[in-house]
Structure formats: C-alpha cells, structure tokens
Design a protein around this motif. Structure first.
Motif, short mmCIF file in Angstrom:
data_model
loop_
_atom_site.label_atom_id
_atom_site.label_comp_id
_atom_site.label_asym_id
_atom_site.label_seq_id
_atom_site.Cartn_x
_atom_site.Cartn_y
_atom_site.Cartn_z
N HIS A 23 51.50 31.46 32.73
CA HIS A 23 52.18 30.20 32.56
C HIS A 23 53.09 31.72 32.05
O HIS A 23 52.63 32.95 31.13
N VAL A 24 54.42 31.31 31.93
CA VAL A 24 55.23 32.85 31.50
C VAL A 24 56.28 31.98 30.65
O VAL A 24 56.89 30.79 30.41
N ARG B 31 56.22 36.45 27.96
CA ARG B 31 54.47 37.03 28.35
C ARG B 31 54.19 36.46 29.47
O ARG B 31 54.57 34.73 29.22
N ILE B 32 53.19 36.82 30.37
CA ILE B 32 52.12 35.99 31.16
C ILE B 32 51.37 36.17 30.82
O ILE B 32 50.70 37.15 30.51
N SER B 33 50.86 34.74 30.90
CA SER B 33 49.33 34.90 30.80
C SER B 33 48.60 33.63 32.34
O SER B 33 49.06 32.79 32.56
N PHE B 34 47.19 34.35 32.62
CA PHE B 34 46.33 33.86 33.94
C PHE B 34 45.45 33.48 32.94
O PHE B 34 45.20 33.94 32.35
N PHE B 35 45.82 32.29 33.55
CA PHE B 35 44.01 31.49 33.54
C PHE B 35 43.10 30.32 34.30
O PHE B 35 43.96 30.44 35.25
N SER B 36 41.93 30.16 34.29
CA SER B 36 41.87 29.54 35.46
C SER B 36 41.08 28.11 34.44
O SER B 36 40.67 27.90 33.30
#
Length: 247
Positions: free
Chosen positions: A227-228, A232-237
């Motif tokens: 999600h941007v 800011r760039i966030s990575f999740f699973s």
C-alpha cells in the motif's frame, strides 16, 4: 546464443553511485527524488509509442540479465524498467519519430508514466524502484521473461500478446509484480517461480474474499500486499491463525 543467455565480462564504470540498504526485510519506505547516476557505458534504446515500451538497440553492462523481456531475439522494456534505467543513468533513450536522434528526457518519461496509458502508475513505479534498490529481481506479473521460460504457464507469449498483457487494470486490488530473491545465477530462460507475488492495494484493506480469490490465481506462490500512501510504501501479508478456544 539468444539474448536470454547473454552475458558480459565488461562491468559498468559508475560515477557517483549511492549505496542502498540491501536487507531483505523492509516493510516501510519513503519516496525520494530520483538521483541520476552517470555511467561511462550507456545502453541505447528507442521508445515505441504504439507499444508503450522501449526496444533495446545496444546492450552495455550487467543489468540486462534481470531487466527486460525477450521476444523474437529482441529485448523490450516496460515503462517502469525504462524509467528506472534512465534514472540510473544506464540508458540512452531515443524518440520514436522523424527526428530519430532526439533523446527522451526524464521529464518526458515521467509524463508518460503519469498518463497511465502503459500499465503502470507512479505508485507501482515507486514500489518497483524500491524493490530493485534492495536487490530483488522484479517483473510484470504473469509476463514471461522469454518465449523459452515456463513461468506461470507453458505457452509462449508472442509480442502482440505481450503488449496486451502489459495493460494492467488499475482498479481495485491486483497482482502487479512477480518478485524474485537476489540471485546472481538468475536466467530469463529458466527463472523458476518467484519468491512472492506482489499486489497493490487501493485505499482500503482487501477483504477476505479478495485475498482468497487472488491466492487461488497464484497457484500456491506466496502473496504479499503493498500500500502506498503519502509517499510511504508498506508491505504486508496475511496468514490464517487458529485462535484457541477459551475454557
């Protein structure tokens, strides 16, 4: 020997290279203004308007082992790959018009990206650039690296099918990139399965049904989400967790 297997013993001579954090675990990053690096040996390409891609004319350096797809013994680069190489100072890009010696400027490439006509948006590009800076190998989801590769399917994808595949639907949650771990032995002819498939989310988190639908499409390959927001760039699973019953 086809371009898929191309190797070079000549390394790039780089002036003013900024080292990046190469850790594999990074879940938050911020946008930054592009810092153009200058290399003594530049590859040359021509932008093809009707394709929305660049065709590589001259190959220099090592980057081509993990960038660009091979069709009919030619290398083609998507808009995000082209812009990344231009910002790295590794690509001399010419226009596709009567003035064939005119160079495409960075601002023109940014305008092409902003138009949304080439299957990529600014958010996707920032994610691509960030993953590349960490050393990951990144390709468009479901697009074969070459007609010899067997990634996510056994049928060869010809050039016209390739361009159609590159037109990504920008609505909602969608798989965007196939991401491979850093690997000096990576080959476009036999890339293997990606370590995960990355999906770009919209303004709200994906629903359970959306997650399930996407995972079914990915044939057991791990899926991560990105999600941007506000640069800011966030990575999740997501993982299924069994909550123990209370006594």
């Amino acid at each position: 020997m086809e371009l898929d297997d191309w190797e070079s013993d000549n390394s790039d001579s780089v002036v003013d290279v900024n080292e990046e954090d190469e850790g594999e675990e990074c879940y938050l990053a911020s946008f930054s203004k592009p810092k153009v690096q200058f290399r003594k040996h530049l590859s040359k390409a021509r932008w093809i308007n009707e394709m929305g891609m660049s065709e590589i004319l001259e190959i220099k350096g090592q980057l081509w082992r993990t960038i660009g797809v091979v069709r009919d013994s030619k290398i083609y680069c998507s808009i995000e790959e082209t812009l990344y190489l231009a910002e790295e100072g590794a690509l001399h890009l010419l226009t596709d018009d009567d003035d064939g010696d005119k160079v495409v400027q960075l601002r023109d490439l940014h305008n092409k990206l902003a138009s949304g006509k080439h299957g990529c948006c600014f958010e996707s590009y920032e994610v691509y650039k960030h993953l590349r800076s960490l050393g990951y190998i990144v390709g468009r989801h479901g697009v074969l690296w070459s007609t010899k590769s067997q990634l996510l399917g056994s049928s060869s994808m010809k050039i016209d099918e390739l361009f159609e595949k590159l037109q990504i639907n920008n609505d909602g949650i969608r798989p965007v990139f196939d991401v491979y771990s850093p690997n000096s032995k990576f080959r476009k002819t036999s890339p293997g399965n990606p370590c995960f498939i990355l999906c770009l989310t919209s303004d709200k988190p994906p629903s359970r049904r959306e997650i399930g639908d996407i995972e079914k499409q990915c044939d057991g390959i791990p899926v991560k989400f990105c999600h941007v927001e506000h640069g800011r760039i966030s990575f999740f699973s997501y993982e299924k967790v069994d909550i123990p019953s209370l006594p």
